[in-house]
Design a protein around this motif. Structure first.
Motif, PDB file in Angstrom:
ATOM      1  N   THR A 144       7.324   3.675  -5.850  1.00 53.52           N
ATOM      2  CA  THR A 144       7.002   3.233  -4.493  1.00 53.52           C
ATOM      3  C   THR A 144       5.897   4.090  -3.882  1.00 53.52           C
ATOM      4  OG1 THR A 144       9.251   2.404  -4.175  1.00 53.52           O
ATOM      5  CG2 THR A 144       7.952   2.837  -2.187  1.00 53.52           C
ATOM      6  N   THR A 145       5.970   5.391  -4.093  1.00 48.09           N
ATOM      7  CA  THR A 145       4.917   6.280  -3.588  1.00 48.09           C
ATOM      8  C   THR A 145       3.574   5.911  -4.187  1.00 48.09           C
ATOM      9  OG1 THR A 145       6.471   8.098  -3.243  1.00 48.09           O
ATOM     10  CG2 THR A 145       4.147   8.679  -3.471  1.00 48.09           C
ATOM     11  N   ARG A 146       3.558   5.638  -5.478  1.00 46.24           N
ATOM     12  CA  ARG A 146       2.310   5.259  -6.148  1.00 46.24           C
ATOM     13  C   ARG A 146       1.807   3.910  -5.645  1.00 46.24           C
ATOM     14  NH1 ARG A 146       3.723   6.491 -12.498  1.00 46.24           N
ATOM     15  NH2 ARG A 146       4.061   8.746 -12.326  1.00 46.24           N
ATOM     16  N   GLY A 147       2.727   2.961  -5.492  1.00 44.01           N
ATOM     17  CA  GLY A 147       2.330   1.640  -5.021  1.00 44.01           C
ATOM     18  C   GLY A 147       1.764   1.676  -3.615  1.00 44.01           C
ATOM     19  N   ARG A 148       2.381   2.442  -2.750  1.00 44.70           N
ATOM     20  CA  ARG A 148       1.869   2.563  -1.382  1.00 44.70           C
ATOM     21  C   ARG A 148       0.492   3.215  -1.371  1.00 44.70           C
ATOM     22  NH1 ARG A 148       7.550   4.478   1.493  1.00 44.70           N
ATOM     23  NH2 ARG A 148       7.955   2.509   2.582  1.00 44.70           N
ATOM     24  N   TRP A 162       6.911  -2.818   2.060  1.00 41.43           N
ATOM     25  CA  TRP A 162       7.536  -1.872   1.143  1.00 41.43           C
ATOM     26  C   TRP A 162       8.894  -1.442   1.683  1.00 41.43           C
ATOM     27  CZ3 TRP A 162       6.353  -0.778  -3.717  1.00 41.43           C
ATOM     28  CH2 TRP A 162       5.038  -0.974  -4.182  1.00 41.43           C
ATOM     29  N   GLN A 163       8.926  -1.072   2.930  1.00 42.91           N
ATOM     30  CA  GLN A 163      10.141  -0.497   3.501  1.00 42.91           C
ATOM     31  C   GLN A 163      11.250  -1.527   3.694  1.00 42.91           C
ATOM     32  OE1 GLN A 163       9.422   1.629   7.148  1.00 42.91           O
ATOM     33  NE2 GLN A 163      11.564   2.203   7.405  1.00 42.91           N
ATOM     34  N   GLU A 164      10.889  -2.706   4.212  1.00 46.92           N
ATOM     35  CA  GLU A 164      11.913  -3.658   4.626  1.00 46.92           C
ATOM     36  C   GLU A 164      12.229  -4.737   3.595  1.00 46.92           C
ATOM     37  OE1 GLU A 164      10.793  -5.281   8.388  1.00 46.92           O
ATOM     38  OE2 GLU A 164      10.661  -3.319   9.366  1.00 46.92           O
TER      39      GLU A 164
END
Length: 199
Positions: A144-148, A162-164
């Motif tokens: 997720t960190t990489r995708g963001r 991403w979050q919701e």
């Protein structure tokens, strides 16, 4: 297992099958699926790639779902994967992200190996059409960190999604289908010449 070993397994899968084979590359968003798939396409003789994003319906993939409902697995298997394995002529329609609709029919490519990279790919609807399953074995938080970071780099503001939506969808999918356990290969390495950024 390094990337060259994975490429060798793909080649051996093809030799043993005696027919065209489909290699599925899956993992969380940001885990590096597309990077691995592109590299395998360039490394494995006779390989072609089917981009998983061509089988995403954004209106559905941008909402909560426990099975990644926006992934059009049945259409992918029926129109592309099965005909490819059987060397049958077939056509398919990519999702046109600019038009937000399916594009014009085009022929399924021919080759010895089709590599398809997609979230939610290791699922009962597609399992019979996959000859080899490669899981990009990156934990959800790291992916997720990489995708963001990737999205921010190309100017896409997907923080709320991403979050919701996407992270909860990933958690639900793992709980229901345990895709990591379905993998034949768990890839933890990096592709030669490409930093671990995610895709």
């Amino acid at each position: 297992m390094d990337a060259q070993e994975v490429a060798a397994i793909v080649g051996e899968t093809r030799r043993r099958a005696g027919r065209p084979v489909v290699v599925g590359v899956s993992g969380f968003g940001g885990s590096g699926k597309s990077t691995v798939a592109r590299w395998l396409e360039s490394e494995v003789e006779g390989a072609v790639r089917m981009r998983g994003d061509d089988f995403l319906d954004p209106s559905r993939s941008h909402r909560r779902s426990s099975d990644w409902d926006g992934v059009e697995r049945e259409r992918l298997a029926r129109d592309v994967l099965v005909p490819f394995r059987e060397r049958r002529d077939s056509t398919f329609r990519r999702y046109d992200w600019a038009l937000r609709a399916l594009g014009e029919p085009e022929p399924v490519p021919r080759g010895d190996v089709m590599i398809v990279d997609l979230i939610g790919l290791f699922h009962p609807a597609t399992a019979p059409a996959l000859d080899l399953r490669i899981w990009c074995d990156v934990d959800l938080a790291t992916a997720t960190t990489r995708g963001r970071a990737r999205d921010a780099e190309i100017g896409r503001d997907h923080e709320q999604l991403w979050q919701e939506i996407w992270v909860p969808n990933e958690r639900d999918f793992v709980e229901r289908f345990d895709p990591r356990s379905m993998a034949d290969v768990r890839f933890t390495g990096s592709v030669p010449g490409v930093p671990k950024t995610g895709a």
